[in-house]
Enzyme design. Sequence first.
Site, PDB file in Angstrom:
ATOM      1  N   HIS B  49       0.829  -1.209   0.000  1.00 44.27           N
ATOM      2  CA  HIS B  49       0.000   0.000   0.000  1.00 44.27           C
ATOM      3  C   HIS B  49       0.864   1.260   0.000  1.00 44.27           C
ATOM      4  CE1 HIS B  49      -3.604   2.349   0.982  1.00 44.27           C
ATOM      5  NE2 HIS B  49      -2.866   2.992   1.862  1.00 44.27           N
ATOM      6  N   HIS B  99     -10.399   2.380  -1.034  1.00 45.44           N
ATOM      7  CA  HIS B  99     -10.665   1.923   0.331  1.00 45.44           C
ATOM      8  C   HIS B  99     -11.482   0.645   0.232  1.00 45.44           C
ATOM      9  CE1 HIS B  99     -10.359   3.788   4.545  1.00 45.44           C
ATOM     10  NE2 HIS B  99      -9.176   3.651   4.020  1.00 45.44           N
TER      11      HIS B  99
END
Lengths: 276, 762
Positions: B49, B99
């Site tokens: 990430h 998300h």
Amino acid sequence: MKDLPLVAVIQFPGSNCEYETARVVEVSGMECRIFRWNQLQPLRDASPDAFVLPGGFSFQDRVRAGAVAAKENLMDLVVEGASGGRPVLGICNGAQVLVESGLVPGWEPGRIEAALAANHVSGRSGYLSTWVFVRVRNGAGIGNPWLSALGGSPVPIPIAHAEGRFVFRKQDAGRTRPVEALAYCSHAGEESGVYPLNPNGSFHNLAAVMNPEGNVLAMMPHPERAFHLWQLPPWIPGEWGDRRSAALSGGNLGTAPGPGSLFFRSLLEHFGGGAA
Amino acid sequence: MDLRKELEEVIRTRGLAMRTEEAEKLAGYVGRMPTPLEFHLFDTMWSEHCSYKSSRTTLRLLPTQGPLVVLGPGEDAGIVSFAEWEGNEWCLVVAHESHNHPSQLLPVEGAATGIGGIVRDVYCMGARVTGSLDLLRFGDPAGPSGERCRSICRGVIEGIWKYGNALGVPNLGGDTRFHPGYDDNCLVNVVALGFVRRDRIVHSYAPPEAHGEQYVLILTGKPTDDTGFGGATFASSDLEDDSRKGAVQVADPFLKRVLSEANAAVLDHLFEKGVSFGFKDLGAGGIACVTSEMAAHGGLGIVVDLDSVPVSIGGLPPEVVACAETQERYGLAVPLRVAREVMDIYNVDYELPRLFPGAGAFLIGRFTEETTYRVVQAGSEVACAPVESITEGIVYTREERPAPVIPVEPEERPCRPGEDLGRMLLSFDGASRRPIWSYYDSEVQGCTRFRPGEADACVTAPIPGCSAGLAVSGDGNPWYGELDPFLAGAHAVGEAVRNVVAVGAIPIAVTDCLNYGSPEDPEVFWQFGRGVRGIAMACGVLGLHEGGGPLPVVSGNVSFYNQSSAGGAIPPSPIVAVFGRMDDFTTATDISLKEPGNTILLVGPRRDELGGSLYYRECLGHRGGRVPGFDGGLERSMAEFVLECHRRGICRSVHDISEGGLLMAAAEMSMASRPDARRGMVLNRTDADPVYLYSETPGYLMEVPPEGLASMETVPDFVSVAGRVTGTFSIRSGGMEILLEPLLDEYRSLLERVVWREEGLR
């Protein structure tokens, strides 16, 4: 008119429409200042001619929308101004604050006799953002500092709220009629009482309620979002849709006023300005 | 026990995602067994990430520079020059994130913190945030996991409106699509955009002045708790079970709104005083990441005092205080001499401590010339690492294995336009998105010209008083993705560009979010590489802005591990947003048909390439076939032609041709007409040809006055007259007439049954 009238826009923690509201007040030809919730002394010193409580989510709608902001010390100055006859407008969350402070409907000053309850639409809950038509209740506009320029025809205007259903302690038409200001209707002016023409289940299709004197107005729709003709959606029917189409082909869409400007023109005229 | 075994033991007991070799590298940096805080900090810093360790090499294929680019990828958001106004150069600031994993587990909180996180990325460049878009991918609402998919869809929408509306950032659309490939892994991609004066851009590191003067780090916002601990690591692993819910953060739009107002006051104050400073939001890795990155990228060290960090829960271990991803926090690097006045703006003027228990601004660290990252608590050091370890990332070379899909066309293609249009309009992908958008506030800030659905792109006038208009659109078609990952990338850019061009704006920037399965699977990594190449190819030919060059990708995100342990990877899902600019926002054109008698032009030839089309899916129950090719030269010429028509002022309505083809586009334009002035269309072609009516070959339908084309010296050969506007609410072709009135209510309300309430689905 010697000086421009001064309009105070009150910023509560969580307000979020204060800047565009201040802009349209200025564009309407008045002076406007934004006062933060804890700027009591500057607000007192400025002694504004009118107050606007803008939309948003003051104090996160804790307890109920508007309930906490209504208890802020700064509201004393708004109440004082209102009882002295100064025009006060609450838009959306601002309307919720006015209702929670007892200024509207104001049958007995300070007593809370109405609420803006959660929208009631069959099968749907939560926030609703859409354009509606409203029109001034018979007679309510006469001499009113916020409504006088509107006339009797329906005007398109957007709403955006989850709690916008006017309810009263005694739902008695005899009491509510004198404080009914704006009602939801179709573009042709019909009222149906049900969704979508009445978008939230409000008593008597009410979109706005005032105090008996008429200087304090609590409205759920957002006039600052219909202030310019270019803000109207392409599909708006009726007279305002025609005006929009004409401005589009006439090349003056950027400057043509929208229906929301009428609320602020009323105020300017109330102070003796504008083309009366 | 040897070090390797010991490291493996820590990785296992602490649930870290780092590999043993990475832990060994960390132990090498610190020269001993790392502390728990160091383990968690680097577990985040080196997560997929945060580090782009698998994707970085491939991402270099994307064009990121150009004459308008002020700041390409690298910081929290990308920046492009937008308009001159009142003597200032105003810049557009854009950021794009996913998300996905949090939203699958806790849809309301996941979607809300998605917006919360992305707007912080734009705020921290010094900008005012003026819009957000949501690009949502859900499973099949009527499939075997339908109930859960619908519930996730409702939760995500609730999270978006509860956060975005309260924050006061207008929702400028995006898109929502349904595909069974997302049954176990929804996608929630979020875009935020804002505006900043060029001379007031703020960077996310300690400024050069911090080398000559004592700078300190002020932490402002919500008190730290244990929410989101391990969030970035979690986003970089499979969705195995529900036990990771604690890694989802909790959002607070109210505090964020007040904090944003206070931040704006602080930034104004610092600029007026002429003080250099750095500003960064706290996201993945919390305090540990923000402090180490602000120091490291400024070429400094820092000493962070954890005892100065306000916490809302007592007894948290140092690694939790340092690495939790509590929302609504920012870090500011300012000279010590102004620290008091800065904290007073937060704590006194804006009363953060009164409005939210424990909130406020606090001095938590001092920058140092010695380039070491130190964290102390109760007098002892709980982390100590050289800053090079923080700036130097890690890169993996992943294996890729081509896995092209062989196109299989349906054997027969019956064409019954009336019936087919009904099926396409009343499908989950074809129906009106109005039931979703009705929850979003698209008009707060008072700058919105076109709301979602009114035109191909949302249009706003984001700088009050200035006539420059912004047009935005986001796209990505999973049905193309599963058939051709390269074309999915190219068409995502192509369609978003067409949408922006259709309203009359010139595309100036792109952001992307690349959603895929595990990069450790060579076939998935091949899909990823194909998608990036598709985007790069399309951007390469679609630079239509002044100064030339490719359309730049200025910000973006990669989201891997979108899969469940049971199912496979999601369909390859490159999703892009395109941002366009126009000189006068009032000239923007919507999709609604205006005047009977006007001519309808078809821009773009129709080709036999219906693979993945809405027609195949909804009318033939077929998912295969040849995906439309991407003809870069033609795509560019079409856009230039449409923009030229806009310049000549002859466009009355414009709609791009995409899902459902020409017939669907015609129906959408009709259904957008005024309810008191309904319009329809009569088509010149009289034969029922599925290629002509349903092919999704890129193109446009354009309404022009009957004399409109007369002013054109030459009309390109890819433009033809398709028909004309009528005053009846129908689509006519030869002897056939499809009445639209009977379809209208269901078209508008179909998705209500997904997002409003539980009711029987077809």
